[in-house]
Scaffold this active site. Structure first.
Site, PDB file in Angstrom:
ATOM      1  N   ASN A 146      -3.026   0.404   9.572  1.00  0.00           N
ATOM      2  CA  ASN A 146      -3.398   0.756   8.210  1.00  0.00           C
ATOM      3  C   ASN A 146      -3.924   2.188   8.148  1.00  0.00           C
ATOM      4  O   ASN A 146      -4.309   2.742   9.175  1.00  0.00           O
ATOM      5  CB  ASN A 146      -4.470  -0.217   7.700  1.00  0.00           C
ATOM      6  CG  ASN A 146      -3.873  -1.555   7.317  1.00  0.00           C
ATOM      7  OD1 ASN A 146      -2.795  -1.615   6.737  1.00  0.00           O
ATOM      8  ND2 ASN A 146      -4.562  -2.637   7.657  1.00  0.00           N
ATOM      9  N   CYS A 179       3.159  -6.337   7.694  1.00  0.00           N
ATOM     10  CA  CYS A 179       1.865  -6.905   7.329  1.00  0.00           C
ATOM     11  C   CYS A 179       2.031  -8.420   7.182  1.00  0.00           C
ATOM     12  O   CYS A 179       3.121  -8.900   6.900  1.00  0.00           O
ATOM     13  CB  CYS A 179       1.380  -6.287   6.013  1.00  0.00           C
ATOM     14  SG  CYS A 179      -0.218  -6.884   5.421  1.00  0.00           S
ATOM     15  N   HIS A 180       0.934  -9.165   7.348  1.00  0.00           N
ATOM     16  CA  HIS A 180       1.001 -10.616   7.227  1.00  0.00           C
ATOM     17  C   HIS A 180       0.438 -11.119   5.893  1.00  0.00           C
ATOM     18  O   HIS A 180       0.259 -12.321   5.711  1.00  0.00           O
ATOM     19  CB  HIS A 180       0.252 -11.292   8.384  1.00  0.00           C
ATOM     20  CG  HIS A 180      -1.037 -10.627   8.750  1.00  0.00           C
ATOM     21  ND1 HIS A 180      -1.316 -10.164  10.009  1.00  0.00           N
ATOM     22  CD2 HIS A 180      -2.122 -10.320   8.007  1.00  0.00           C
ATOM     23  CE1 HIS A 180      -2.513  -9.619  10.035  1.00  0.00           C
ATOM     24  NE2 HIS A 180      -3.028  -9.710   8.833  1.00  0.00           N
ATOM     25  N   TYR A 240      -9.603  -2.348  -4.551  1.00  0.00           N
ATOM     26  CA  TYR A 240      -8.426  -1.571  -4.945  1.00  0.00           C
ATOM     27  C   TYR A 240      -8.377  -1.296  -6.443  1.00  0.00           C
ATOM     28  O   TYR A 240      -7.561  -0.504  -6.898  1.00  0.00           O
ATOM     29  CB  TYR A 240      -7.139  -2.305  -4.581  1.00  0.00           C
ATOM     30  CG  TYR A 240      -6.985  -2.669  -3.124  1.00  0.00           C
ATOM     31  CD1 TYR A 240      -7.610  -1.932  -2.117  1.00  0.00           C
ATOM     32  CD2 TYR A 240      -6.203  -3.746  -2.746  1.00  0.00           C
ATOM     33  CE1 TYR A 240      -7.472  -2.278  -0.795  1.00  0.00           C
ATOM     34  CE2 TYR A 240      -6.052  -4.097  -1.416  1.00  0.00           C
ATOM     35  CZ  TYR A 240      -6.684  -3.357  -0.446  1.00  0.00           C
ATOM     36  OH  TYR A 240      -6.535  -3.699   0.869  1.00  0.00           O
TER      37      TYR A 240
END
Length: 504
Positions: A150, A171-172, A257
């Protein structure tokens, strides 16, 4: 048998390296591949290599890991490179969390967007440009870089645009949310078909179907009535309520975010839960990473005494990397969600952005079908983040601190909490604190130091955040060794979430 070379960059990351190697070597055709490990930390590299080599031996394979602190040596002839670096380690990560707190910016994770994610990107991109140079000069011509580090979108963007290396980000998050959706409906994950699209950590489940029935419009009721999720995913549920679609990333991630859930300290407790760090704890990811590192270093001798990982197909994780390589090498088709340059896959996001969307892999490569347009609300959320990402990428590549400051100003949460003067001073502090990992900012850092030393400073706070917990000692972790081992050994540190307790 397929024979190729795979190189791990940042192999000292036990959570990713050991699990991803197990996933790959569970493929029967890959029992004779070459494996190289690289890390700048010789001690971590030694421990992880010993552990992985023991696993290999106990599985009856003759592969010998080539472990080295010489990156160019590790990359020689590699067809696949897996990147898991954390530039600056936990020392730099601490400043990503602690300095913004002085200005009231309260982050749970700080590795994707917001003040911490932007600075993490500055450090990571500077080093990724060096890694890409070495890949171009040393690896195989058809090399594929699988990036797990990241901030996913920023690093993948920089590698594709400026690094000259074909890069896919992995990504998971999509798999985790898919599992939650199935649980909310009382179904098995394989019974629920999804289409998920957006940008990394802000990918949206725009279609949810079971036996041909569209369940998308029923999801809010399912989450609101779920005993656990209704308490642990308050931010995600509120976003679902107001935007109509569920977002991939955890409550703690998503809360930082957007501008609405962490801007007022007195309100943060309403939106988070302290049953697990990933539900919104201040600096939660930094805490569990610190605990995991301390535990692994202290408890490593016991890891060598425990049962090895077995390379069996049913024990593979849900990480995409091994399945992509398997599909490319064997032709077995794999469907996953990948971070790639948009190029029109999502029509109402910028063509140059890194999007996360469904893709298919076989011998012909990675194919991304057209998604079309995202719903307007989710697209607007993504576009706000993409503007920050673009500014941050250009700032990092060119060492342009004006673009860096603009990225901070445009960041949704930073902009909601701080005024421009505070942002300028915060960036000065972060540049100075992270000087060792920011070679592209020499002149800017000198100017920052001068301002901080000579000019009147705005007042800041001695603020630990709305919900910060103490880092556990090794002695405290010894009370539950299984939990400590899972934390240190998992790449997805939010995989096993404790049941909720009400946040105070």
């Amino acid at each position: 048998m397929s024979k190729f070379k795979l190189t791990f960059i940042g192999a000292g990351s036990i959570g990713f390296t050991r699990g991803l190697l197990r996933d790959l070597l569970a493929v029967s055709e890959f029992r004779e591949i070459e494996v190289a490990f690289h890390d700048i930390n010789a001690e971590n590299l030694k421990m992880v290599t010993e552990l992985c080599q023991r696993d290999i031996r106990e599985n009856g394979l003759s592969i010998r890991i080539d472990a080295t602190t010489d990156r160019r040596e590790a990359l020689q002839g590699a067809r696949y490179v897996i990147n898991t670096i954390r530039v600056g380690g936990l020392e730099a990560f601490a400043t990503d969390v602690d300095i913004p707190l002085k200005y009231g910016v309260d982050q749970c994770v700080g590795d994707t967007l917001c003040a911490g994610g932007i600075m993490y990107g500055q450090r990571g991109i500077a080093e990724m440009m060096n890694i890409c140079r070495d890949i171009r000069e040393c690896a195989a011509e058809d090399v594929l870089l699988l990036n797990y580090a990241n901030p996913m979108a920023m690093l993948t963007w920089a590698c594709n645009k400026y690094g000259g290396v074909r890069t896919v980000g992995l990504c998971h998050g999509v798999q985790g949310g898919h599992s939650q959706i199935a649980e909310a409906f009382g179904l098995k994950q394989e019974e629920v078909d999804i289409i998920c699209a957006g940008i990394n950590h802000q990918t949206w489940y725009i279609s949810i179907r079971h036996n041909g029935e569209d369940l998308t419009g029923k999801l809010l009721e399912a989450f609101e009535s779920h005993e656990d999720f209704s308490r642990t995913e308050k931010v995600r549920i509120d976003m679902l309520r107001r935007f109509g679609y569920y977002s991939t990333e955890s409550n703690g991630h998503l809360s930082e975010y957007v501008p609405w859930y962490r801007k007022r300290p007195e309100e943060i407790g309403e939106w988070i839960d302290l049953g697990s760090w990933i539900n919104g704890e201040t600096g939660g990811y930094l805490r569990v990473c610190t605990e995991g590192r301390n535990w692994f270093e202290k408890d490593f001798p016991n890891w060598m005494k425990e049962a090895p990982l077995m390379y069996e197909s049913e024990k593979r994780s849900h990480e995409h990397g091994s399945y992509i390589i398997e599909a490319l090498e064997t032709g077995r088709v794999y469907r996953g969600h990948f971070n790639m340059v948009n190029n029109g896959v999502i029509a109402n996001l910028p063509a140059d952005a890194i999007i996360e969307a469904p893709g298919y892999v076989d011998r012909n490569g990675i194919s991304m079908p057209l998604v079309g347009e995202l719903p307007l609300g989710p697209a607007a959320v993504c576009n706000a983040s993409i503007s920050v990402q673009r500014l941050a990428v250009e700032a990092a590549v060119h060492g342009d601190d004006k673009l860096l400051r603009q990225a901070f100003m445009m960041d949704p949460l930073v902009g909601a909490v701080c005024n421009p003067k505070e942002i300028w001073q915060m960036v000065d502090e972060m540049l100075e604190a992270q000087e060792a990992w920011l070679p592209q900012y020499g002149a800017a850092i000198a100017a920052s130091k001068k301002r901080l030393a000579e000019e009147p400073l705005l007042p800041t706070r001695d603020y630990a955040g709305a919900a910060r917990l103490k880092v556990k000692t090794v002695e405290e972790m010894q009370l539950d060794r299984d939990a400590a081992n899972r934390n240190a050994g998992e790449s997805d540190k939010g995989k096993e979430r404790a049941k909720a307790v009400e946040a105070n």
